[in-house]
Design an enzyme around this catalytic site. Structure first.
Site, PDB file in Angstrom:
ATOM      1  N   SER A 121       0.847  -1.198   0.000  1.00 20.04           N
ATOM      2  CA  SER A 121       0.000   0.000   0.000  1.00 20.04           C
ATOM      3  C   SER A 121       0.875   1.237   0.000  1.00 20.04           C
ATOM      4  O   SER A 121       2.074   1.171   0.272  1.00 20.04           O
ATOM      5  CB  SER A 121      -0.895   0.017   1.236  1.00 20.04           C
ATOM      6  OG  SER A 121      -0.175   0.479   2.379  1.00 20.04           O
ATOM      7  N   ASP A 122       0.294   2.376  -0.285  1.00 17.61           N
ATOM      8  CA  ASP A 122       1.008   3.623  -0.040  1.00 17.61           C
ATOM      9  C   ASP A 122       0.877   3.964   1.450  1.00 17.61           C
ATOM     10  O   ASP A 122       0.173   3.295   2.210  1.00 17.61           O
ATOM     11  CB  ASP A 122       0.466   4.739  -0.942  1.00 17.61           C
ATOM     12  CG  ASP A 122       1.529   5.774  -1.274  1.00 17.61           C
ATOM     13  OD1 ASP A 122       2.447   5.966  -0.447  1.00 17.61           O
ATOM     14  OD2 ASP A 122       1.465   6.390  -2.345  1.00 17.61           O
ATOM     15  N   TYR A 123       1.555   5.024   1.832  1.00 15.77           N
ATOM     16  CA  TYR A 123       1.698   5.407   3.242  1.00 15.77           C
ATOM     17  C   TYR A 123       0.339   5.652   3.889  1.00 15.77           C
ATOM     18  O   TYR A 123      -0.392   6.576   3.506  1.00 15.77           O
ATOM     19  CB  TYR A 123       2.551   6.665   3.303  1.00 15.77           C
ATOM     20  CG  TYR A 123       3.134   7.043   4.627  1.00 15.77           C
ATOM     21  CD1 TYR A 123       4.405   6.599   4.985  1.00 15.77           C
ATOM     22  CD2 TYR A 123       2.458   7.863   5.507  1.00 15.77           C
ATOM     23  CE1 TYR A 123       4.978   6.964   6.198  1.00 15.77           C
ATOM     24  CE2 TYR A 123       3.010   8.231   6.722  1.00 15.77           C
ATOM     25  CZ  TYR A 123       4.278   7.784   7.055  1.00 15.77           C
ATOM     26  OH  TYR A 123       4.843   8.154   8.252  1.00 15.77           O
TER      27      TYR A 123
END
Length: 745
Positions: free
Chosen positions: A289-291
């Site tokens: 996932s992104d942050y």
């Protein structure tokens, strides 16, 4: 087939034998060994340990050390922001790895973060590297970055960013390769090969990540983290190709995008993450996932709570939760309650452990990290020279009325807010790069100018605001000198993630400064640093020369001086179109023809009443101190058949008096199709270095696959018909030829 050999061991004459497997068999045996090891680890793990393997958290997490001791999968946050205060990075990675190997599962950590344009040596930002149109140089730059990062214990980079960017308001344009899917694809492969090398288990290679999958570059209004609505045909034709190229090149990881696409957050889109990546493309790497994006499914309004968010993300195909800790907190309970099957968690853990096995971490947790190399940095001199050459090839000469190259005599005024600036030349996400290593534009000119040149400096105005502004003093200095180098542009807090701009003008009072200095009547070379295309219309009309240096990294000053004094020649080409005004945005060279193409004085056509349609500088544009002539394209045949190839050849000649490099660019236009096709689309390029008077044949090869697109029935393939070829040094190339594509595909 096996080959048996015998040899005698010492004086005892004992007979020994061994079997040498061919390469394919050895690879299959190694895969089987890794697979068995991974399955053995999974069989012995608790649910909590499995959940931790699917988390990447930062050292800022309150349970950081507790999680490491319990079997955390990875750590993050140490690379993006630089070194942890007071801690040597290699020492930190080794210490926490020792803790991890004492956990119940004994699975080693992987250390991850952004290595976007260098690690300890800072190279030009990715958009600048794309302006080199030199994939081999880009590969070498990222090979060097991987060497530096792995010496510090880093094993997984969140690079490259492959988002197509056509709206310069978007701050993250600086992180990618620009607006074109072909150029973006070539640069994607170059970066993957640089980071991952030929052997991912080697101690100087690292797992690369293609981000952000997908469509993130099309955020509405150019505003970071905004929603995205891209037509399916444009999405498949424009935004997906760089990711497909990276997957075909064997990239180990893909990062899901922050954004929604047609209302669905990509983090929860099984159609994209599993349907496209895994099922359609057959790619089997790790999806991260992104942050905090897993938890943000709640904010998007599609998940009721963190548990729901974790379930949606895992089912969509997200293997690793970056930073939020949601998987660690929620996955065990979701399995025990029956909302998730343990087999779904196991599939994600299997991909994570397989990636760690490919890195060699399961065999040797301390394979990465070398205190001697990280402390002594023996690569520094070679990488510094490499950064200088990369910056030279990246800088683009947009205009020159003859004032360049500069004479090595007289007085030069170096004026502007970025002339003596180190920090803003470093670039976004500089890893362990240090601003004190940056050679400023002023310092570079002083180093290279020579004894007969006097270099004087005035700031004039700050990048924004009024503090320290002294336009009158800058004008007085310009009047006393023979020529002015005016260094303008954006500061770091206007470029990169979270830093979109509503305007693409020069910020603050910089244009006011430029007007005043140019009004002196003395020659002015306008140099600007930015991470995007800017509106340079006034400068184009009034400055004698304009140079785009992007954000050039630590050797930007010496590289610029090399070029301005003519010790090196400009060869950079624009990877993005430069508009004449914000009103043209978003803009790209490969637009559709429309039913009513027109001009400013033609009513009822696609036009502006106050501005021509054409951009200020076209995609692929870039001048040189010499001139090049392109011959008419010659084709190997009139027809391209299914399964066949067509060779396109042109003769490129250096017709000037200086050695130089140009980039031969091949564009194709489909004259008749079931859907409207772009006026032209890049399909090949080659950087060509030529001595004065030298000529060379450049040949491109086209296949039917190069001409495929999403047809009216939404299938992918080609259609028979006539195609135009254009070859030249920009997207305005005029040398043409025509061929016919026969048969269906």
């Amino acid at each position: 087939m096996t080959v048996s050999r015998r040899r005698f061991a010492g004086s005892l004459g004992l007979l020994a034998s061994f079997t040498v497997l061919p390469p394919i068999a050895r690879a299959q045996a190694e895969q089987a060994r890794r697979r068995d090891k991974v399955e053995s680890i999974i069989a012995g793990m608790s649910l909590e340990e499995k959940a931790l393997q699917l988390c990447v958290i930062g050292d800022d997490h309150p349970k950081f050390e507790e999680y490491v001791r319990a079997g955390l999968g990875g750590t993050n946050g140490i690379i993006t922001v630089g070194a942890i205060p007071g801690i040597h990075l290699e020492s930190f990675t080794r210490k926490t790895q020792q803790l991890a190997t004492q956990s119940p599962s004994k699975v080693p950590i992987w250390y991850c973060g952004d290595t976007a344009h260098g690690f300890t040596t800072e190279y030009p930002v990715p958009l600048a590297l794309a302006a080199t149109w030199n994939p081999e140089l880009v590969r070498q730059v990222h090979r060097s970055a991987a060497t530096e990062a792995t010496a510090h214990g880093v094993t997984w980079t969140f690079s490259p960013m492959l988002d197509i960017a056509r709206d310069p308001r978007w701050g993250r344009m600086t992180e990618g390769a620009g607006e074109d899917p072909y150029l973006g694809s070539v640069m994607a492969v170059a970066q993957v090969r640089g980071f991952q090398g030929d052997d991912l288990s080697a101690p100087d290679t690292m797992l690369a990540t293609a981000k952000h999958f997908a469509g993130y570059g099309g955020v509405q209004a150019g505003r970071d983290y905004n929603s995205v609505n891209i037509p399916e045909r444009e999405f498949r034709d424009i935004y997906l190709p760089p990711f497909k190229a990276a997957c075909d090149a064997g990239i180990g990881s893909v990062m899901a995008a922050f954004n929604t696409l047609d209302g669905v957050p990509v983090t929860s889109s099984r159609e994209l993450l599993t349907g496209v990546l895994r099922e359609r493309w057959g790619w089997d790497g790790v999806i991260v996932s992104d942050y905090d994006a897993v938890l943000e499914l709640v904010t998007h309004g599609v998940a009721a709570d963190p548990a729901d968010a974790a379930a949606q993300a895992l089912r969509a195909g997200v293997d690793v939760d970056l930073h939020s800790g949601t998987y660690a907190a929620e996955l065990p309970g979701l399995v025990r309650s029956g909302r998730l099957k343990e087999a779904e968690v196991d599939s994600a853990v299997r991909r994570v452990l397989t990636a760690k096995a490919k890195l060699g971490l399961l065999d040797d947790p301390f394979r990465y990290g070398n205190a001697r190399l990280s402390n002594q940095q023996p690569w520094k001199a070679a990488h510094r020279e490499q950064a200088r050459e990369a910056a030279r090839q990246a800088m683009v000469l947009l205009k020159n009325d003859g004032v360049l190259p500069l004479a090595r005599s007289g007085a030069i005024a170096v004026i502007g807010p970025l002339a003596d600036d180190q920090r803003n030349m470093l670039g976004t996400m500089p890893a362990l790069g240090r601003s004190e290593n940056v050679v400023t534009m002023l310092d570079g000119l002083r180093r290279v100018a020579g004894e007969r040149v006097t270099v004087r400096h005035a700031m004039g105005v700050p990048v924004k605001g009024d503090e320290g502004a002294d336009i009158a003093g800058a004008v007085a200095l310009a009047e006393q000198c023979d020529v002015t180098v005016l260094v303008l542009g954006e500061s770091d807090d206007m470029i990169g993630e979270g830093d979109s701009r509503a305007s693409i003008d020069l910020p603050g009072r910089q244009l006011e400064l430029a007007r005043a200095v140019i009004a002196t009547g003395k020659p002015v070379v306008a140099v600007f640093s930015s991470g995007r295309a800017l509106d340079l219309s006034w400068l184009d009309e009034n400055a004698n020369a304009i140079v785009d240096i992007w954000v050039p990294g630590e050797q930007g000053g010496t590289a610029l001086a090399d070029l301005l004094f003519g010790d090196a020649n400009f060869s950079g080409k624009l990877p993005v179109t430069f508009p004449r005004a914000l009103g043209q945005v978003p803009i790209s060279y490969d637009h559709l023809p429309t039913g009513r193409p027109g001009a400013i004085d033609e009513v009822y056509t696609s036009r502006y009443v106050d501005l021509v349609n054409a951009p200020l500088y076209p995609f692929g544009h870039g001048l040189s101190y010499t001139s090049f002539d392109y011959g008419a394209p010659r084709l190997s045949g009139e027809t391209l058949s299914p399964g066949g190839t067509l060779r396109v050849t042109t003769r490129v000649e250096n017709t000037g008096r200086r050695a130089g490099a140009t980039v031969a660019q091949l564009y194709v236009h489909d004259r008749l199709a079931s859907v409207s096709r772009p006026v032209r689309r890049l399909k090949g390029f080659e950087r060509v270095e030529l001595a004065p008077g030298e000529a060379r044949e450049v040949t491109f090869t086209l296949t039917p696959d190069d001409l495929a697109f999403m047809r009216r029935d939404r299938t992918w393939g080609t259609e028979p018909g006539d195609y135009d070829i254009y070859i030249g040094d920009s997207s305005n190339a005029e040398a043409t030829a025509r061929f016919r594509l026969s048969g269906p595909s």
